[in-house]
Design a protein around this motif. Structure first.
Motif, PDB file in Angstrom:
ATOM      1  N   UNK A   1      53.200  35.121  49.001  1.00 50.54           N
ATOM      2  CA  UNK A   1      52.549  35.228  47.700  1.00 50.54           C
ATOM      3  C   UNK A   1      51.143  34.637  47.738  1.00 50.54           C
ATOM      4  N   UNK A   2      50.216  35.315  47.053  1.00 46.36           N
ATOM      5  CA  UNK A   2      48.841  34.832  46.895  1.00 46.36           C
ATOM      6  C   UNK A   2      48.502  34.929  45.410  1.00 46.36           C
ATOM      7  N   UNK A   3      48.479  33.780  44.750  1.00 49.62           N
ATOM      8  CA  UNK A   3      48.162  33.734  43.327  1.00 49.62           C
ATOM      9  C   UNK A   3      46.677  33.454  43.172  1.00 49.62           C
ATOM     10  N   UNK A   4      45.937  34.457  42.714  1.00 48.69           N
ATOM     11  CA  UNK A   4      44.476  34.335  42.595  1.00 48.69           C
ATOM     12  C   UNK A   4      43.993  35.332  41.564  1.00 48.69           C
ATOM     13  N   UNK A   5      42.919  34.972  40.882  1.00 49.97           N
ATOM     14  CA  UNK A   5      42.337  35.898  39.928  1.00 49.97           C
ATOM     15  C   UNK A   5      42.844  35.683  38.523  1.00 49.97           C
ATOM     16  N   UNK A   6      41.886  35.724  37.590  1.00 48.60           N
ATOM     17  CA  UNK A   6      42.198  35.580  36.173  1.00 48.60           C
ATOM     18  C   UNK A   6      41.506  36.710  35.419  1.00 48.60           C
ATOM     19  N   UNK A   7      41.360  36.566  34.122  1.00 48.47           N
ATOM     20  CA  UNK A   7      40.831  37.667  33.320  1.00 48.47           C
ATOM     21  C   UNK A   7      39.472  38.146  33.808  1.00 48.47           C
ATOM     22  N   UNK A   8      38.614  37.220  34.255  1.00 52.69           N
ATOM     23  CA  UNK A   8      37.257  37.603  34.622  1.00 52.69           C
ATOM     24  C   UNK A   8      37.060  38.050  36.054  1.00 52.69           C
ATOM     25  N   UNK A   9      38.044  37.784  36.927  1.00 50.26           N
ATOM     26  CA  UNK A   9      37.810  38.086  38.343  1.00 50.26           C
ATOM     27  C   UNK A   9      39.020  38.687  39.046  1.00 50.26           C
ATOM     28  N   UNK A  10      39.893  39.332  38.287  1.00 48.12           N
ATOM     29  CA  UNK A  10      41.099  39.872  38.898  1.00 48.12           C
ATOM     30  C   UNK A  10      40.794  40.942  39.937  1.00 48.12           C
ATOM     31  N   UNK A  11      39.708  41.702  39.736  1.00 46.46           N
ATOM     32  CA  UNK A  11      39.385  42.765  40.695  1.00 46.46           C
ATOM     33  C   UNK A  11      39.052  42.197  42.068  1.00 46.46           C
ATOM     34  N   UNK A  12      38.249  41.135  42.091  1.00 43.74           N
ATOM     35  CA  UNK A  12      37.896  40.509  43.361  1.00 43.74           C
ATOM     36  C   UNK A  12      39.135  39.927  44.032  1.00 43.74           C
ATOM     37  N   UNK A  13      40.016  39.335  43.246  1.00 40.92           N
ATOM     38  CA  UNK A  13      41.231  38.751  43.807  1.00 40.92           C
ATOM     39  C   UNK A  13      42.118  39.817  44.432  1.00 40.92           C
TER      40      UNK A  13
END
Length: 249
Positions: free
Chosen positions: A215-227
């Motif tokens: 699992x890799x938990x990364x990215x929020x509302x503003x940067x989910x695409x990059x994650x």
């Protein structure tokens, strides 16, 4: 002709959440398409801090069954209220965690994203052994910028308490915990791409040593695409799904 009844307040909120959910899912689908990934490989965690248990129940009715919270003081009673209402969700603890909250968190959390020290891993292991029937899933939080005041285990260091490898080994060595992967928050105000690239490298090294820690938990509302472009399997979505938070809520 009789006028149709006005929608109940929760009906209006459900419609708002459904529209937001559709937009977030469309972003995830588009990001996965750009990265050549299957959207089924990305779990959206709805971060509901400051929002009521009624929103969690509405989201569950819309098919959102992974829910994240940042503070035990809010999460513990909310989890109990949601369970009492009959909604069954998977709780993710995603905020900084103090060792003295371990006993409470292990009672409701299914996955803790923010384990960043050997001492915290030990506290969770002790509490999970006493208060759970199944191992607690854990992610090692990774510090991506080396800032001393930021949470997260340190990359490439030999700190016996806060090195990524040391924390991962402590988790993997406990029968009461299960090492599930890594988590990180991109440094505020910086381009998230390099940070998520670093996290992808850390995740790959961890998987080489612990193959099930995928699992890799990364990215929020503003940067989910990059994650997602850098392999995130979990994205933590708050404002894009629930709306901008008010200090009064």
């Amino acid at each position: 002709m009789t006028e149709p009844p006005l929608p109940a307040p929760d009906g209006a909120r459900r419609a708002e959440l459904a529209a937001n959910l559709a937009r977030v899912r469309a972003r995830i689908d588009a990001a996965c398409a750009s990265a050549g990934r299957d959207p089924a490989g990305v779990t959206m965690v709805a971060v509901t801090k400051t929002y009521p248990a009624s929103d969690v129940a509405l989201l569950a009715g819309l098919g959102v069954l992974d829910v994240g919270e940042n503070r035990d003081q809010e999460a513990a009673p909310k989890a109990a209220e949601v369970a009492a209402a009959g909604a069954r969700v998977r709780w993710h603890f995603v905020g900084q965690l103090q060792r003295n909250k371990a006993r409470s968190v292990v009672r409701y959390a299914d996955l803790v994203h923010s384990v960043d020290s050997v001492r915290l891993a030990g506290a969770l292991a002790d509490a999970a052994e006493r208060h759970r029937k199944t191992p607690l899933e854990v992610l090692v939080q990774v510090n991506l910028d080396g800032a001393a005041d930021r949470g997260g285990a340190l990359v490439g260091g030999d700190d016996p308490d806060r090195g990524v490898e040391q924390v991962a080994s402590a988790v993997a060595g406990s029968a009461a915990l299960r090492l599930a992967g890594v988590m990180a928050v991109a440094p505020l105000g910086a381009d998230p791409e390099p940070a998520f690239g670093t996290l992808a490298e850390v995740a790959a090294r961890l998987r080489a040593e612990h193959p099930t820690a995928a699992a890799v938990s990364a990215g929020m509302s503003g940067d989910l695409e990059a994650a997602i472009a850098h392999g995130a399997t979990h994205v933590r979505i708050g404002s894009a799904l629930l709306g901008l938070r008010s200090a009064l809520r």
